[in-house]
Design a protein around this motif. Sequence first.
Motif, PDB file in Angstrom:
ATOM      1  N   CYS A  63       0.827  -1.213   0.000  1.00  0.00           N
ATOM      2  CA  CYS A  63       0.000   0.000   0.000  1.00  0.00           C
ATOM      3  C   CYS A  63       0.863   1.266   0.000  1.00  0.00           C
ATOM      4  O   CYS A  63       0.451   2.299  -0.522  1.00  0.00           O
ATOM      5  N   LEU A  64       2.049   1.188   0.597  1.00  0.00           N
ATOM      6  CA  LEU A  64       2.957   2.332   0.548  1.00  0.00           C
ATOM      7  C   LEU A  64       3.474   2.571  -0.865  1.00  0.00           C
ATOM      8  O   LEU A  64       3.821   3.704  -1.226  1.00  0.00           O
ATOM      9  N   LEU A  65       3.506   1.525  -1.678  1.00  0.00           N
ATOM     10  CA  LEU A  65       3.913   1.666  -3.075  1.00  0.00           C
ATOM     11  C   LEU A  65       2.741   2.089  -3.948  1.00  0.00           C
ATOM     12  O   LEU A  65       2.852   3.004  -4.765  1.00  0.00           O
ATOM     13  N   ASN A  66       1.622   1.401  -3.788  1.00  0.00           N
ATOM     14  CA  ASN A  66       0.423   1.695  -4.564  1.00  0.00           C
ATOM     15  C   ASN A  66      -0.754   1.105  -3.815  1.00  0.00           C
ATOM     16  O   ASN A  66      -0.780  -0.097  -3.549  1.00  0.00           O
ATOM     17  N   TRP A  67      -1.720   1.927  -3.462  1.00  0.00           N
ATOM     18  CA  TRP A  67      -2.790   1.427  -2.606  1.00  0.00           C
ATOM     19  C   TRP A  67      -3.604   0.332  -3.288  1.00  0.00           C
ATOM     20  O   TRP A  67      -4.095  -0.599  -2.622  1.00  0.00           O
TER      21      TRP A  67
ATOM     22  N   GLY B 288      -2.012  29.605  -4.830  1.00  0.00           N
ATOM     23  CA  GLY B 288      -1.023  29.621  -5.905  1.00  0.00           C
ATOM     24  C   GLY B 288       0.244  28.860  -5.575  1.00  0.00           C
ATOM     25  O   GLY B 288       1.217  28.898  -6.336  1.00  0.00           O
ATOM     26  N   LYS B 289       0.267  28.153  -4.455  1.00  0.00           N
ATOM     27  CA  LYS B 289       1.463  27.437  -4.016  1.00  0.00           C
ATOM     28  C   LYS B 289       1.344  25.936  -4.314  1.00  0.00           C
ATOM     29  O   LYS B 289       0.249  25.370  -4.274  1.00  0.00           O
ATOM     30  N   LEU B 290       2.496  25.338  -4.585  1.00  0.00           N
ATOM     31  CA  LEU B 290       2.588  23.888  -4.685  1.00  0.00           C
ATOM     32  C   LEU B 290       3.284  23.366  -3.429  1.00  0.00           C
ATOM     33  O   LEU B 290       4.204  24.005  -2.906  1.00  0.00           O
ATOM     34  N   VAL B 291       2.845  22.217  -2.954  1.00  0.00           N
ATOM     35  CA  VAL B 291       3.425  21.614  -1.753  1.00  0.00           C
ATOM     36  C   VAL B 291       4.140  20.328  -2.174  1.00  0.00           C
ATOM     37  O   VAL B 291       3.486  19.361  -2.563  1.00  0.00           O
ATOM     38  N   PRO B 292       5.470  20.298  -2.127  1.00  0.00           N
ATOM     39  CA  PRO B 292       6.196  19.086  -2.539  1.00  0.00           C
ATOM     40  C   PRO B 292       5.996  17.945  -1.551  1.00  0.00           C
ATOM     41  O   PRO B 292       5.558  18.140  -0.407  1.00  0.00           O
ATOM     42  N   LEU B 293       6.336  16.741  -1.989  1.00  0.00           N
ATOM     43  CA  LEU B 293       6.180  15.563  -1.138  1.00  0.00           C
ATOM     44  C   LEU B 293       7.050  15.654   0.116  1.00  0.00           C
ATOM     45  O   LEU B 293       6.738  15.045   1.135  1.00  0.00           O
ATOM     46  N   GLY B 294       8.132  16.442   0.033  1.00  0.00           N
ATOM     47  CA  GLY B 294       8.979  16.629   1.208  1.00  0.00           C
ATOM     48  C   GLY B 294       8.269  17.314   2.356  1.00  0.00           C
ATOM     49  O   GLY B 294       8.693  17.207   3.516  1.00  0.00           O
ATOM     50  N   ASP B 295       7.164  18.026   2.048  1.00  0.00           N
ATOM     51  CA  ASP B 295       6.380  18.691   3.084  1.00  0.00           C
ATOM     52  C   ASP B 295       5.146  17.886   3.488  1.00  0.00           C
ATOM     53  O   ASP B 295       4.315  18.390   4.258  1.00  0.00           O
ATOM     54  N   THR B 296       5.019  16.663   2.961  1.00  0.00           N
ATOM     55  CA  THR B 296       3.858  15.839   3.328  1.00  0.00           C
ATOM     56  C   THR B 296       4.318  14.429   3.709  1.00  0.00           C
ATOM     57  O   THR B 296       4.653  14.173   4.854  1.00  0.00           O
ATOM     58  N   ILE B 297       4.389  13.522   2.743  1.00  0.00           N
ATOM     59  CA  ILE B 297       4.628  12.109   3.095  1.00  0.00           C
ATOM     60  C   ILE B 297       6.036  11.844   3.609  1.00  0.00           C
ATOM     61  O   ILE B 297       6.263  10.818   4.270  1.00  0.00           O
ATOM     62  N   PHE B 298       6.988  12.739   3.320  1.00  0.00           N
ATOM     63  CA  PHE B 298       8.359  12.510   3.782  1.00  0.00           C
ATOM     64  C   PHE B 298       8.680  13.242   5.081  1.00  0.00           C
ATOM     65  O   PHE B 298       9.819  13.241   5.532  1.00  0.00           O
ATOM     66  N   GLN B 299       7.678  13.877   5.670  1.00  0.00           N
ATOM     67  CA  GLN B 299       7.869  14.513   6.969  1.00  0.00           C
ATOM     68  C   GLN B 299       7.865  13.450   8.078  1.00  0.00           C
ATOM     69  O   GLN B 299       7.133  12.455   7.986  1.00  0.00           O
ATOM     70  N   PRO B 300       8.655  13.643   9.153  1.00  0.00           N
ATOM     71  CA  PRO B 300       8.642  12.661  10.253  1.00  0.00           C
ATOM     72  C   PRO B 300       7.261  12.424  10.838  1.00  0.00           C
ATOM     73  O   PRO B 300       6.940  11.297  11.234  1.00  0.00           O
ATOM     74  N   TYR B 301       6.423  13.478  10.927  1.00  0.00           N
ATOM     75  CA  TYR B 301       5.083  13.278  11.482  1.00  0.00           C
ATOM     76  C   TYR B 301       4.254  12.326  10.616  1.00  0.00           C
ATOM     77  O   TYR B 301       3.210  11.824  11.050  1.00  0.00           O
TER      78      TYR B 301
ATOM     79  N   GLY C 106       1.925   6.898   1.464  1.00  0.00           N
ATOM     80  CA  GLY C 106       2.697   6.213   0.441  1.00  0.00           C
ATOM     81  C   GLY C 106       2.781   6.998  -0.854  1.00  0.00           C
ATOM     82  O   GLY C 106       2.313   8.134  -0.959  1.00  0.00           O
ATOM     83  N   PHE C 107       3.335   6.349  -1.881  1.00  0.00           N
ATOM     84  CA  PHE C 107       3.610   7.024  -3.151  1.00  0.00           C
ATOM     85  C   PHE C 107       2.360   7.220  -4.013  1.00  0.00           C
ATOM     86  O   PHE C 107       2.434   7.901  -5.033  1.00  0.00           O
ATOM     87  N   SER C 108       1.236   6.611  -3.635  1.00  0.00           N
ATOM     88  CA  SER C 108      -0.001   6.826  -4.387  1.00  0.00           C
ATOM     89  C   SER C 108      -1.001   7.656  -3.589  1.00  0.00           C
ATOM     90  O   SER C 108      -2.187   7.652  -3.892  1.00  0.00           O
ATOM     91  N   SER C 109      -0.520   8.376  -2.579  1.00  0.00           N
ATOM     92  CA  SER C 109      -1.389   9.232  -1.765  1.00  0.00           C
ATOM     93  C   SER C 109      -2.014  10.308  -2.646  1.00  0.00           C
ATOM     94  O   SER C 109      -1.335  11.220  -3.119  1.00  0.00           O
ATOM     95  N   SER C 110      -3.316  10.208  -2.885  1.00  0.00           N
ATOM     96  CA  SER C 110      -3.952  11.106  -3.857  1.00  0.00           C
ATOM     97  C   SER C 110      -3.884  12.567  -3.425  1.00  0.00           C
ATOM     98  O   SER C 110      -3.706  13.458  -4.263  1.00  0.00           O
ATOM     99  N   ILE C 111      -4.004  12.834  -2.125  1.00  0.00           N
ATOM    100  CA  ILE C 111      -3.953  14.221  -1.655  1.00  0.00           C
ATOM    101  C   ILE C 111      -2.541  14.772  -1.793  1.00  0.00           C
ATOM    102  O   ILE C 111      -2.336  15.879  -2.320  1.00  0.00           O
TER     103      ILE C 111
END
Length: 468
Positions: free
Chosen positions: A126-130, A194-207, A170-175
């Motif tokens: 699921c972390l690869l593809n749900w 008007g901002k984009l949020v990279p994956l570093g600010d979401t799924i790759f955060q420690p939280y 995971g890598f298929s997190s739609s949000i």
Amino acid sequence: MSVWTGEHRLRRGLLQRFTALCVRYVERFMPDPYLFAVLLTILVVVLVAVLVPGASAPGMVTAWYSGVWGPKNIFTFALQMVLILVTGYTLAEAPVVKRGLKALASKPKNQVQGALLCFAVGSVFCLLNWGLGLVAGALVAKEVARRLPEAHFGYLIASGYMGYMVWTQGFSSSIALANTDPSSPINVIHQMTGKLVPLGDTIFQPYSWVPVLVSMAVLGLMIRRMAPSESLQADPELFVEPEPPSRAAGPRSFAERLENLWILNVLLFAAGLWYFIQSGWQLNIGSMIMLFTVTGALLHKTPIRFIRAFGTAAKASGPLLLQYPLYGGIMGLLGYAAVKDGPSLDGVLAHGIVAGSDPSTLPFMTFIGSIVISLFVPSGGGHWGVQGPIAVHSALAMGQDSAGYLGLMSMAVAFGEAIANMIQPFWLLPALSIAKLNVRQVMGYTVIAFLVGFVIFGLAILVAPHVI
């Protein structure tokens, strides 16, 4: 008997009894998932009539229609989600992957070991593809049940499905993927700021990734202790392998040679990989579907094998296709505002939940609201389209406009949606289709996963504003 052993058995006995209680109540009160969606629709209509000023029957019908077939229809997103599921299933059915899953399923010696394996496979995939994770966990459960016929098949399927609780990290997190794509219709953050949020600010955060590890460890312990003493055997028809289609004797026709021309699949894979590299390794919903499609084609070797596997996988999406229009209608009703600039039901619910919050508590209250709204909209991206504008507006009103904080708000919604799936049967349908079980034979076990997830992910969301 040592004191520790006695306490251990007592705790396990208590959990088994609580699990049995959950199973009994689910068996008595949980309707078929389709009827669950119908009842939710009726509940939303009642709530709109009571809570939305000026609501009228014609207006509600129009809003319902717009969510299903109208200009705000759910079809594009529904097709994307179905394709993620079907391409994941097709990949899981590739010979090399299937052999690997069967080899893994041969290792467990009892139902507890089998259940832990199903959970581990479901979580990792699921972390690869749900879609792959949903299917892989069920397929391993099927193979374990083949080898251990006295195991409780519903317990095995439930354990595999519990892995679905981590898909949003995971890598298929739609949000999270939508946050990176300015063209995504559900990139609420970009539309409002008007901002984009990279994956570093979401799924790759420690939280995000720390609670994944903690929840996997804790759920592993829970799965061991909730093992049922009774048996539930799988339908013997599940283990009947379909015979490959026969062909007439003699040389292959031109069409048959084309159907078995492996180089076509290689070219398709090469084209997909080339585009992915050219796009700067961009991960979004479209690229995930493309990658799993071309990888599945490559691993099935010939076009005809890939076509047949895809057709088989598509059958698992049938129950979802039946219910997506109902949930699209619910989304339309949730967004229905009877008067210009007046409140809609989703706004009333979300604002009511986050009222009185501050920047430290807003993500947690958004997480709570997400759990509630997920019962009505059990789809990560569709859910974000409903709750996202309120979440982002609340953050901006408090002066929180950094990509890190807005990313946290989006993951608060994602976390709530993920754990709510343990008590909302919509995404259990593909696993039930594979297993030929009904929801009442499985969902009593997943209630425990919901409670565990609520504590772990809730704590993560409470701590996150202080560390981002």
